[in-house]
Design a protein around this motif. Structure first.
Motif, PDB file in Angstrom:
ATOM      1  N   ASP A   1     -42.402 -72.504  86.999  1.00  0.00           N
ATOM      2  CA  ASP A   1     -42.061 -74.225  86.639  1.00  0.00           C
ATOM      3  C   ASP A   1     -41.886 -73.632  88.291  1.00  0.00           C
ATOM      4  O   ASP A   1     -41.940 -72.646  89.376  1.00  0.00           O
ATOM      5  CB  ASP A   1     -40.877 -74.608  86.146  1.00  0.00           C
ATOM      6  N   ALA A   2     -40.882 -75.173  88.262  1.00  0.00           N
ATOM      7  CA  ALA A   2     -40.606 -75.634  90.219  1.00  0.00           C
ATOM      8  C   ALA A   2     -39.788 -74.539  90.980  1.00  0.00           C
ATOM      9  O   ALA A   2     -39.568 -73.571  92.135  1.00  0.00           O
ATOM     10  CB  ALA A   2     -41.163 -76.779  90.806  1.00  0.00           C
ATOM     11  N   SER A   3     -38.443 -74.274  89.736  1.00  0.00           N
ATOM     12  CA  SER A   3     -37.482 -73.981  90.515  1.00  0.00           C
ATOM     13  C   SER A   3     -37.594 -72.551  90.923  1.00  0.00           C
ATOM     14  O   SER A   3     -36.938 -71.669  91.745  1.00  0.00           O
ATOM     15  CB  SER A   3     -36.254 -74.183  89.857  1.00  0.00           C
ATOM     16  N   THR A   4     -38.012 -71.696  89.969  1.00  0.00           N
ATOM     17  CA  THR A   4     -38.465 -70.303  89.429  1.00  0.00           C
ATOM     18  C   THR A   4     -39.059 -70.314  90.640  1.00  0.00           C
ATOM     19  O   THR A   4     -39.215 -68.965  91.839  1.00  0.00           O
ATOM     20  CB  THR A   4     -39.352 -70.105  88.220  1.00  0.00           C
ATOM     21  N   GLU A   5     -40.329 -71.327  91.577  1.00  0.00           N
ATOM     22  CA  GLU A   5     -41.239 -70.388  92.167  1.00  0.00           C
ATOM     23  C   GLU A   5     -40.611 -69.937  93.725  1.00  0.00           C
ATOM     24  O   GLU A   5     -40.877 -69.409  94.349  1.00  0.00           O
ATOM     25  CB  GLU A   5     -42.801 -71.791  92.010  1.00  0.00           C
ATOM     26  N   ARG A   6     -39.783 -71.210  93.864  1.00  0.00           N
ATOM     27  CA  ARG A   6     -38.662 -71.475  94.827  1.00  0.00           C
ATOM     28  C   ARG A   6     -38.168 -69.675  95.086  1.00  0.00           C
ATOM     29  O   ARG A   6     -38.345 -68.945  96.120  1.00  0.00           O
ATOM     30  CB  ARG A   6     -38.383 -72.116  95.261  1.00  0.00           C
ATOM     31  N   LEU A   7     -37.240 -69.901  93.798  1.00  0.00           N
ATOM     32  CA  LEU A   7     -36.949 -68.140  94.093  1.00  0.00           C
ATOM     33  C   LEU A   7     -37.476 -66.741  94.159  1.00  0.00           C
ATOM     34  O   LEU A   7     -37.228 -66.315  94.863  1.00  0.00           O
ATOM     35  CB  LEU A   7     -36.244 -67.998  92.744  1.00  0.00           C
ATOM     36  N   LEU A   8     -38.651 -67.273  93.426  1.00  0.00           N
ATOM     37  CA  LEU A   8     -39.540 -65.642  93.349  1.00  0.00           C
ATOM     38  C   LEU A   8     -40.167 -65.280  94.837  1.00  0.00           C
ATOM     39  O   LEU A   8     -40.354 -64.655  95.079  1.00  0.00           O
ATOM     40  CB  LEU A   8     -40.621 -65.697  92.369  1.00  0.00           C
ATOM     41  N   VAL A   9     -40.397 -66.713  95.338  1.00  0.00           N
ATOM     42  CA  VAL A   9     -40.986 -66.282  97.442  1.00  0.00           C
ATOM     43  C   VAL A   9     -39.774 -65.970  97.849  1.00  0.00           C
ATOM     44  O   VAL A   9     -39.838 -64.936  98.625  1.00  0.00           O
ATOM     45  CB  VAL A   9     -41.487 -67.756  97.294  1.00  0.00           C
ATOM     46  N   ALA A  10     -38.387 -66.488  97.635  1.00  0.00           N
ATOM     47  CA  ALA A  10     -37.594 -65.575  97.966  1.00  0.00           C
ATOM     48  C   ALA A  10     -37.160 -64.098  98.378  1.00  0.00           C
ATOM     49  O   ALA A  10     -36.898 -63.427  99.226  1.00  0.00           O
ATOM     50  CB  ALA A  10     -36.653 -66.023  98.093  1.00  0.00           C
ATOM     51  N   ILE A  11     -37.452 -64.160  97.034  1.00  0.00           N
ATOM     52  CA  ILE A  11     -36.959 -62.189  96.275  1.00  0.00           C
ATOM     53  C   ILE A  11     -38.205 -61.537  97.042  1.00  0.00           C
ATOM     54  O   ILE A  11     -37.956 -60.421  97.459  1.00  0.00           O
ATOM     55  CB  ILE A  11     -37.119 -62.286  94.599  1.00  0.00           C
ATOM     56  N   VAL A  12     -39.379 -62.377  96.968  1.00  0.00           N
ATOM     57  CA  VAL A  12     -40.732 -61.673  97.772  1.00  0.00           C
ATOM     58  C   VAL A  12     -40.534 -61.479  99.059  1.00  0.00           C
ATOM     59  O   VAL A  12     -40.780 -60.352  99.690  1.00  0.00           O
ATOM     60  CB  VAL A  12     -42.013 -62.349  97.781  1.00  0.00           C
ATOM     61  N   ASP A  13     -39.939 -62.037  99.491  1.00  0.00           N
ATOM     62  CA  ASP A  13     -39.250 -61.907 101.014  1.00  0.00           C
ATOM     63  C   ASP A  13     -38.298 -61.287 101.537  1.00  0.00           C
ATOM     64  O   ASP A  13     -38.620 -59.937 101.982  1.00  0.00           O
ATOM     65  CB  ASP A  13     -39.026 -63.945 101.642  1.00  0.00           C
ATOM     66  N   ALA A  14     -37.366 -60.827 100.480  1.00  0.00           N
ATOM     67  CA  ALA A  14     -36.839 -60.179 100.924  1.00  0.00           C
ATOM     68  C   ALA A  14     -37.165 -58.213 100.369  1.00  0.00           C
ATOM     69  O   ALA A  14     -36.411 -57.173 100.791  1.00  0.00           O
ATOM     70  CB  ALA A  14     -35.190 -60.023  99.535  1.00  0.00           C
ATOM     71  N   ALA A  15     -37.668 -58.231  99.502  1.00  0.00           N
ATOM     72  CA  ALA A  15     -38.820 -57.695  99.503  1.00  0.00           C
ATOM     73  C   ALA A  15     -39.387 -56.672  99.729  1.00  0.00           C
ATOM     74  O   ALA A  15     -39.343 -55.321 100.713  1.00  0.00           O
ATOM     75  CB  ALA A  15     -40.059 -57.118  98.109  1.00  0.00           C
ATOM     76  N   ARG A  16     -39.962 -57.535 101.056  1.00  0.00           N
ATOM     77  CA  ARG A  16     -40.496 -57.604 102.321  1.00  0.00           C
ATOM     78  C   ARG A  16     -40.022 -56.654 103.608  1.00  0.00           C
ATOM     79  O   ARG A  16     -40.301 -56.015 104.625  1.00  0.00           O
ATOM     80  CB  ARG A  16     -41.403 -58.532 102.483  1.00  0.00           C
ATOM     81  N   ARG A  17     -38.500 -57.596 103.653  1.00  0.00           N
ATOM     82  CA  ARG A  17     -37.563 -56.858 104.183  1.00  0.00           C
ATOM     83  C   ARG A  17     -36.970 -55.486 104.203  1.00  0.00           C
ATOM     84  O   ARG A  17     -35.544 -54.849 104.443  1.00  0.00           O
ATOM     85  CB  ARG A  17     -36.625 -57.765 105.190  1.00  0.00           C
ATOM     86  N   GLY A  18     -37.049 -54.913 103.073  1.00  0.00           N
ATOM     87  CA  GLY A  18     -36.722 -53.664 102.490  1.00  0.00           C
ATOM     88  C   GLY A  18     -36.289 -53.647 101.375  1.00  0.00           C
ATOM     89  O   GLY A  18     -35.539 -53.305 100.800  1.00  0.00           O
ATOM     90  N   VAL A  19     -35.890 -54.938 100.975  1.00  0.00           N
ATOM     91  CA  VAL A  19     -34.873 -55.110  99.694  1.00  0.00           C
ATOM     92  C   VAL A  19     -35.189 -54.575  97.998  1.00  0.00           C
ATOM     93  O   VAL A  19     -36.150 -54.820  97.971  1.00  0.00           O
ATOM     94  CB  VAL A  19     -34.014 -56.495  99.433  1.00  0.00           C
ATOM     95  N   ARG A  20     -34.432 -53.611  97.756  1.00  0.00           N
ATOM     96  CA  ARG A  20     -34.565 -52.507  96.228  1.00  0.00           C
ATOM     97  C   ARG A  20     -34.639 -53.658  95.568  1.00  0.00           C
ATOM     98  O   ARG A  20     -33.607 -54.584  95.497  1.00  0.00           O
ATOM     99  CB  ARG A  20     -34.158 -51.792  96.183  1.00  0.00           C
ATOM    100  N   VAL A  21     -36.028 -54.601  94.869  1.00  0.00           N
ATOM    101  CA  VAL A  21     -35.889 -55.375  93.236  1.00  0.00           C
ATOM    102  C   VAL A  21     -35.819 -54.887  92.753  1.00  0.00           C
ATOM    103  O   VAL A  21     -36.970 -53.869  92.322  1.00  0.00           O
ATOM    104  CB  VAL A  21     -36.567 -56.647  94.147  1.00  0.00           C
ATOM    105  N   ARG A  22     -35.282 -55.102  91.377  1.00  0.00           N
ATOM    106  CA  ARG A  22     -34.901 -54.940  89.925  1.00  0.00           C
ATOM    107  C   ARG A  22     -35.150 -55.582  88.717  1.00  0.00           C
ATOM    108  O   ARG A  22     -34.053 -56.760  89.011  1.00  0.00           O
ATOM    109  CB  ARG A  22     -34.776 -53.984  89.837  1.00  0.00           C
ATOM    110  N   ILE A  23     -36.198 -56.686  87.956  1.00  0.00           N
ATOM    111  CA  ILE A  23     -36.209 -57.445  87.443  1.00  0.00           C
ATOM    112  C   ILE A  23     -36.044 -56.712  86.154  1.00  0.00           C
ATOM    113  O   ILE A  23     -37.227 -56.074  85.816  1.00  0.00           O
ATOM    114  CB  ILE A  23     -37.302 -58.698  88.251  1.00  0.00           C
TER     115      ILE A  23
END
Length: 652
Positions: A130-152
């Motif tokens: 939904d809308a709230s999750t969309e924004r969070l996931l976009v921010a998480i993708v940005d974090a991954a692209r700057r080198g943050v290791r993401v585990r979900i």
């Protein structure tokens, strides 16, 4: 802004709300289904001839663990600076901020993502598309692209229909995603999934209910909220919920619990369960259906597309980019969460909802009011849920219930000093020992602590099915002079009416035993301010209903517990849970004040008069005294009475 009340609770509820409750009753998950409905599912499977499948075997699960906090990371430096300046509770102390409003709850998570430099670890029971999750996931993708290791790490129960699109995160570079305790079956076909749930009932009803959002192993959020509009005041029906922002050493305990689940054999990499091309096809199918369904409202859809287009390149994650842009009917709609139902909502994500999500402000972590104190974590181990053998079949012998606590838990709970560094008279909460052996479950551990309460016990549990042991514990507390107050959902505010059956069985005896019992009034115009959703929260203008979802205990004004657990038999016996226990008079006072405000302004007081249950309205309200479950229909009450004998406490 307070939402308008559709109808007076005194004169019954509107047709819309009645439909929501009936829909909620009809769409309960398998874990809350009575036996007769399971038989119907088996018959449906025979009629439809769905193919049988099993989970994959010999799955590769590369082991990974949380990294030690890096001294140069901004969050680490901020945590250290604030602790040195503000804390008087010793080297082991952590900082805490209770998150009750939608803005602080969402903003804190957004800040943790934006300021992460090394790691992000997310563990959730449900992530809604939904809308709230969309924004969070976009921010998480940005974090991954700057080198943050993401585990979900996500419980698999919701991995169908649109919600399955969240799994596309697994194919984003630098993002790893695993599904816990997955069910076989077509992710677009609810019937197929329900068939497998019915034929593997024991494992299917046991879910990973933990919620963690950890950044750089130094700051995190934990508590009751899943990720979705209804948890952040952005839906037609919203949960009243509570999390806590944690800063400091306790986060490393939370990370160790995360690692234990992440590296467990019950956690399956998304790639072992579904291919990216299949998720892409599902997303395209939903987009086509949405486009066809939105033709009658093309202007709104075009505006929505314009707002999204400038983010399209950033969000290759865009698991939700297509799905939430015009989320109308069609396709396999995900079932409500097991043991934690999603509110009834319109299928479409409105532009207002998207605008509200993108207008949420990040929390300023440098100015967030922290309370410093010593604390422990209590978490169920993943082995509480049975695993699958080498042939893909459930092996019940692999289920072993036990919980783990933070190191030196006994010393922490028995400590001499509170958050202000000053010694005081020891109350029950201060002298309550941590068990020598870990308890069987988080709920067992918390119930054991109640034995040491001397004066006052506050309990907030949205689903409350005490069972015999808890009943004995509460009665013993009252008998030794403890004031026990419990807030839970009313039938009107309960999105899982079947779960209300278990609570109703004990309601009269609880009152006779001397417990002060309160039930939430499902009136959003009054409750958002009464229970902390006012100035710090928000809700869409169309918000019509609120439901209690907070899980909080306060013991003797000294020990505050926030977590994912309900005080019910499902959390005790079936689901895995996690909690933090904070020894702080200041945090306990803040939490107590918030709860007491809710009791007096936003809850019915349930009493016995002439051997009959009576619901006393909140102070200064225009509600009238009731002698049946307020704001509910006779057919609903009768149906629950009819099916009550078929539903044991253990599945509620």
């Amino acid at each position: 802004m307070n939402a308008p009340t559709l109808t007076s609770p005194v004169h019954g509820t509107s047709l819309l709300l009645r439909k929501e409750r009936w829909r909620g009753l009809a769409q309960r998950s398998t874990a809350r289904l009575p036996a007769i409905l399971l038989i119907a599912l088996l018959l449906l499977q025979w009629l439809t001839g769905c193919a049988t499948s099993k989970l994959p075997t010999n799955v590769e699960r590369p082991v990974s663990t949380a990294s030690a906090p890096v001294a140069t990371a901004p969050l680490v430096q901020l945590a250290q600076a604030r602790k040195q300046k503000e804390s008087k509770a010793g080297a082991a102390a952590s900082g805490f901020m209770l998150l009750t409003g939608a803005q602080t709850a969402y903003g804190s998570r957004l800040s943790l993502v934006e300021q992460a430099r090394h790691t992000l670890d997310l563990q959730y029971y449900a992530i809604h598309a939904d809308a709230s999750t969309e924004r969070l996931l976009v921010a998480i993708v940005d974090a991954a692209r700057r080198g943050v290791r993401v585990r979900i790490l996500l419980d698999d129960f919701h991995g169908t229909g649109r919600n399955a699109l969240v799994m596309r995160m697994a194919f984003v570079p630098n993002v790893q995603m695993r599904m816990f305790n997955p069910l076989p079956g077509d992710r677009e076909n609810i019937v197929s999934r329900m068939w497998h749930a019915a034929t593997d009932f024991q494992r299917a009803q046991q879910r990973m209910h933990n919620k963690l959002f950890l950044s750089d192993n130094v700051m995190g959020v934990m508590g009751g909220r899943n990720l979705g509009d209804s948890y952040f005041g952005n839906a037609e029906a919203n949960f009243i919920d509570a999390d806590v922002l944690v800063v400091g050493p306790l986060v490393q305990d939370l990370s160790r619990s995360f690692d234990e689940y992440w590296n467990n054999e019950r956690a399956y990499p998304v790639q072992s369960l579904i291919e990216k091309k299949e998720l892409d096809r599902m997303r395209a199918d939903f987009a086509r259906r949405d486009e066809a369904a939105s033709d009658s409202d093309s202007g709104s859809a075009e505006n929505g597309d314009a707002k999204v287009s400038d983010r399209e390149g950033r969000a290759n994650a865009a698991p939700l980019q297509d799905a939430s842009a015009a989320q109308n009917t069609g396709g396999a709609r995900p079932m409500p969460p097991d043991g934690e139902p999603r509110p009834g909502m319109k299928d479409a994500v409105t532009q207002e909802q998207r605008a509200q999500a993108w207008n949420m402000q990040s929390l300023d972590l440098a100015k967030a009011p922290l309370i410093w104190g010593n604390a422990i974590m209590l978490a169920d181990k993943p082995g509480k849920i049975p695993a699958v053998d080498a042939e893909g079949n459930t092996d019940p012998l692999t289920s072993h219930a036990s919980a783990r606590a933070s190191p030196q838990a006994r010393k922490t709970l028995r400590g001499e000093n509170d958050d202000d560094g000053e010694s005081g008279k020891k109350s029950a909460a201060a002298v309550a020992p941590a068990p020598v052996q870990p308890p069987d479950s988080v709920v067992d551990g918390l119930v054991s602590l109640i034995d040491y309460v001397n004066k006052d016990l506050l309990v907030v549990s949205p689903y409350f099915v005490p069972g015999e042991r808890m009943m004995e514990t509460f009665k013993a507390a009252v008998d030794r002079g403890v004031r026990v107050r419990i807030l839970t959902n009313s039938l009107a505010s309960n999105d899982a009416p079947v779960a209300h059956i278990g609570y109703a069985r004990y309601r009269e005896q609880l009152i006779r035993n001397g417990i002060e019992l309160y039930e939430l009034v499902s009136d959003p115009s009054n409750l958002r301010s009464a229970l902390g959703m006012g100035s710090t929260g928000s809700a869409t203008p169309q918000a019509q209903r609120v439901m209690l979802h907070s899980k909080v205990l306060v013991l003797d004004g000294r020990l505050t517990v926030v977590g994912s657990m309900n005080l019910d038999q499902r959390s005790k016996l079936q689901n895995t849970e996690i909690a933090v226990l904070v020894r702080s008079r200041k945090l306990s006072a803040e939490t107590t004040q918030l709860i007491e405000q809710g009791l007096t302004q936003g809850a019915w007081r349930v009493v016995l008069e002439n051997d009959r249950l009576v619901w006393k309205p909140p102070q200064n309200s225009d509600l009238k005294e009731e002698t049946t479950d307020p704001d509910t229909s006779l057919p609903l009450r009768m149906m629950l009475k009819l099916i009550a004998p078929l539903v044991p406490d253990s599945v509620l």
